[in-house]
Design an enzyme around this catalytic site. Structure first.
Site, mmCIF file in Angstrom:
data_model
loop_
_atom_site.group_PDB
_atom_site.id
_atom_site.type_symbol
_atom_site.label_atom_id
_atom_site.label_comp_id
_atom_site.label_asym_id
_atom_site.label_seq_id
_atom_site.Cartn_x
_atom_site.Cartn_y
_atom_site.Cartn_z
ATOM 1 N N LYS A 68 -8.377 2.733 4.532
ATOM 2 C CA LYS A 68 -7.611 2.547 3.291
ATOM 3 C C LYS A 68 -8.044 3.446 2.139
ATOM 4 C CE LYS A 68 -4.818 0.635 4.149
ATOM 5 N NZ LYS A 68 -3.857 1.243 5.117
ATOM 6 N N CYS A 69 -8.719 4.523 2.482
ATOM 7 C CA CYS A 69 -9.152 5.445 1.425
ATOM 8 C C CYS A 69 -8.279 6.696 1.344
ATOM 9 C CB CYS A 69 -10.613 5.823 1.636
ATOM 10 S SG CYS A 69 -11.715 4.464 1.208
ATOM 11 N N GLY A 70 -7.189 6.733 2.108
ATOM 12 C CA GLY A 70 -6.291 7.877 2.024
ATOM 13 C C GLY A 70 -6.225 8.708 3.299
ATOM 14 N N THR A 72 -4.063 8.654 5.714
ATOM 15 C CA THR A 72 -2.705 9.137 5.984
ATOM 16 C C THR A 72 -2.426 10.408 5.172
ATOM 17 O OG1 THR A 72 -2.162 6.784 6.089
ATOM 18 C CG2 THR A 72 -0.316 8.317 6.126
ATOM 19 N N TRP A 73 -2.886 10.412 3.950
ATOM 20 C CA TRP A 73 -2.684 11.551 3.042
ATOM 21 C C TRP A 73 -3.523 12.756 3.503
ATOM 22 C CZ3 TRP A 73 -4.337 11.437 -2.838
ATOM 23 C CH2 TRP A 73 -3.636 12.442 -3.531
ATOM 24 N N HIS A 131 -12.445 6.565 11.875
ATOM 25 C CA HIS A 131 -13.017 5.727 10.824
ATOM 26 C C HIS A 131 -14.489 5.451 11.144
ATOM 27 C CE1 HIS A 131 -9.280 4.989 8.825
ATOM 28 N NE2 HIS A 131 -8.786 4.144 9.688
ATOM 29 N N LYS A 289 1.202 1.929 -2.794
ATOM 30 C CA LYS A 289 1.391 2.359 -4.176
ATOM 31 C C LYS A 289 0.934 3.790 -4.382
ATOM 32 C CE LYS A 289 1.605 -1.228 -7.569
ATOM 33 N NZ LYS A 289 0.920 -1.820 -8.720
HETATM 34 P P1 A3P Z 1 -2.757 1.835 -1.770
HETATM 35 O O1 A3P Z 1 -2.809 0.624 -0.896
HETATM 36 O O2 A3P Z 1 -3.744 1.756 -2.914
HETATM 37 O O3 A3P Z 1 -1.407 2.177 -2.240
HETATM 38 P P2 A3P Z 1 -5.121 4.925 4.602
HETATM 39 O O4 A3P Z 1 -4.170 6.039 4.812
HETATM 40 O O5 A3P Z 1 -6.552 5.318 4.749
HETATM 41 O O6 A3P Z 1 -4.735 3.723 5.373
HETATM 42 O O7 A3P Z 1 -5.020 4.569 3.048
HETATM 43 C C1 A3P Z 1 -3.856 4.007 2.539
HETATM 44 C C2 A3P Z 1 -3.816 4.220 1.050
HETATM 45 O O8 A3P Z 1 -3.434 5.584 0.775
HETATM 46 C C3 A3P Z 1 -2.769 3.348 0.406
HETATM 47 O O9 A3P Z 1 -3.263 3.077 -0.898
HETATM 48 C C4 A3P Z 1 -1.567 4.270 0.410
HETATM 49 O O10 A3P Z 1 -0.560 3.907 -0.481
HETATM 50 C C5 A3P Z 1 -2.216 5.589 0.030
HETATM 51 N N1 A3P Z 1 -1.419 6.763 0.413
HETATM 52 C C6 A3P Z 1 -0.726 6.954 1.556
HETATM 53 N N2 A3P Z 1 -0.106 8.147 1.538
HETATM 54 C C7 A3P Z 1 -0.413 8.718 0.360
HETATM 55 C C8 A3P Z 1 -0.051 9.962 -0.270
HETATM 56 N N3 A3P Z 1 0.742 10.832 0.338
HETATM 57 N N4 A3P Z 1 -0.546 10.219 -1.487
HETATM 58 C C9 A3P Z 1 -1.352 9.340 -2.118
HETATM 59 N N5 A3P Z 1 -1.722 8.156 -1.590
HETATM 60 C C10 A3P Z 1 -1.260 7.845 -0.374
#
Ligand code: A3P
Length: 322
Positions: A68-70, A72-73, A131, A289
């Site tokens: 959950k630290c980003g 996917t991004w 992870h 978000k």
């Molecule tokens: P939030 O729950 O705070 O919105 P992971 O990818 O490690 O599971 O992390 C998910 C977090 O990254 C979520 O945070 C998600 O909304 C955010 N996220 C996913 N895609 C993103 C993007 N393209 N840019 C910024 N944040 C993103």
């Protein structure tokens, strides 16, 4: 298709049953402690199997994150940077039709086949994710020349994101109030936790081997994404040329991978990600978000101070702070 973990008893399962266990976030899914980190039993099984079967390559690119630290991004950004000469930023770009998790597989999360067998079939250089904490990476991975990008985030936002994610993917064990997940997280009991140890291991390695381990924070990507993308390109040995800089390639990468862009795509709104064991997580759940500081909408000032204090104490003297 079969996943890497058959449901019947295995030596792995026998071993796991001997480890310390405690109540987890989900009903029927305890957290099991293996070498100071906490995992769900199935995840630990897959980690142990990966440690046995995964064969690192010197040119692997490994994206390591605390959940959950980003992730996917980071997957989207890295995939786009290293494949920028293969695909244009519109039309045929794979991100427009594939979820990041399909483009960049995890080492320890089985997709359609046994993860390690599947990863063996990928051409070099492989772009893969994990992870897993640094100390639990399969043997040879951290000592190989492979490049690792680590991404973490303000633990308050990581916790809120994890709590919301948990409630979405496991509504049967949803926790309406943050209190319980908060106290568990603050005591180090969360999947892949303790958070601070996970960060610290990669942080120290990034200081010791800066050419091999790049340490990033979600907040830094948010505040200057083009600078981070430029850094990534350099780190991978494919820096932006002067021409690319002039034509705004960094900006294009950032635009394509932005939350607004990816969250709005049909592929990320329908369908799901296969996480093995015939379980799927809906694609859209990975886009919630995408903001810095959403914790303030869910956490009291008192809780925030408490968590900040704990994390500061754990990171004391390391040079790392949030
Ligand atoms: P939030 O729950 O705070 O919105 P992971 O990818 O490690 O599971 O992390 C998910 C977090 O990254 C979520 O945070 C998600 O909304 C955010 N996220 C996913 N895609 C993103 C993007 N393209 N840019 C910024 N944040 C993103």
């Amino acid at each position: 298709e079969e996943t890497s973990c058959p449901p019947e008893k295995t030596p792995c399962k026998d071993f796991i049953s001997t480890l310390p266990a405690r109540e987890g976030w989900s009903q029927g899914q305890p957290l099991i402690q293996y070498k100071k980190y906490w995992f769900r039993p199935r995840m630990l099984e897959q980690i142990l199997q990966a440690q046995d079967a995964f064969k690192p390559r010197a040119d692997d690119i490994l994206l390591a994150t605390f959940p959950k630290c980003g992730t996917t991004w980071l997957k989207a950004l890295t995939f786009t940077v290293i494949n920028r000469s293969r695909y244009s930023f519109s039309g045929d770009h794979p991100l427009l039709t594939c979820h990041s998790h399909r483009l960049v597989p995890f080492i320890e999360i089985a997709h359609h086949r046994a993860a390690a067998d599947f990863l063996e079939t990928l051409p070099s250089p492989r772009l893969i994710a994990t992870h897993m904490p640094m100390s639990l990476l399969p043997p040879g991975t951290s000592s190989s020349a492979c490049r690792i990008v680590y991404l973490c985030r303000d633990p308050k936002d990581a916790l809120v994101s994890m709590w919301k994610f948990h409630n979405s993917v496991d509504p049967g064990s949803a926790m309406d109030q943050l209190d319980k997940p908060f106290s568990m997280f603050a005591d180090g009991f969360s999947m892949y936790g303790p958070f601070w140890d996970h960060c610290l291991e990669y942080w120290r390695e990034s200081l010791a081997r800066p050419n091999n381990v790049l340490f990033l924070k979600y907040e830094d990507i948010k505040s200057d994404p083009v600078q981070v993308v430029t850094k990534l390109a350099e780190f991978f040995g494919v820096p932006f040329t002067e021409e690319e800089e002039k034509s705004g390639v960094g900006e294009e990468v950032v635009r394509l991978c932005s939350f607004e862009m990816l969250a709005g795509l049909q592929v990320n709104q329908v369908g799901g990600v296969d996480i093995g064991h015939k379980k799927y997580i809906s694609n859209s759940v990975f886009f919630r978000k995408g903001e810095v500081g959403d914790w303030a909408n869910h956490m009291s000032e008192e809780m925030a101070e408490k968590l900040d204090c704990i994390v500061q104490e754990k990171l004391k003297g390391s040079g790392l702070s949030f």
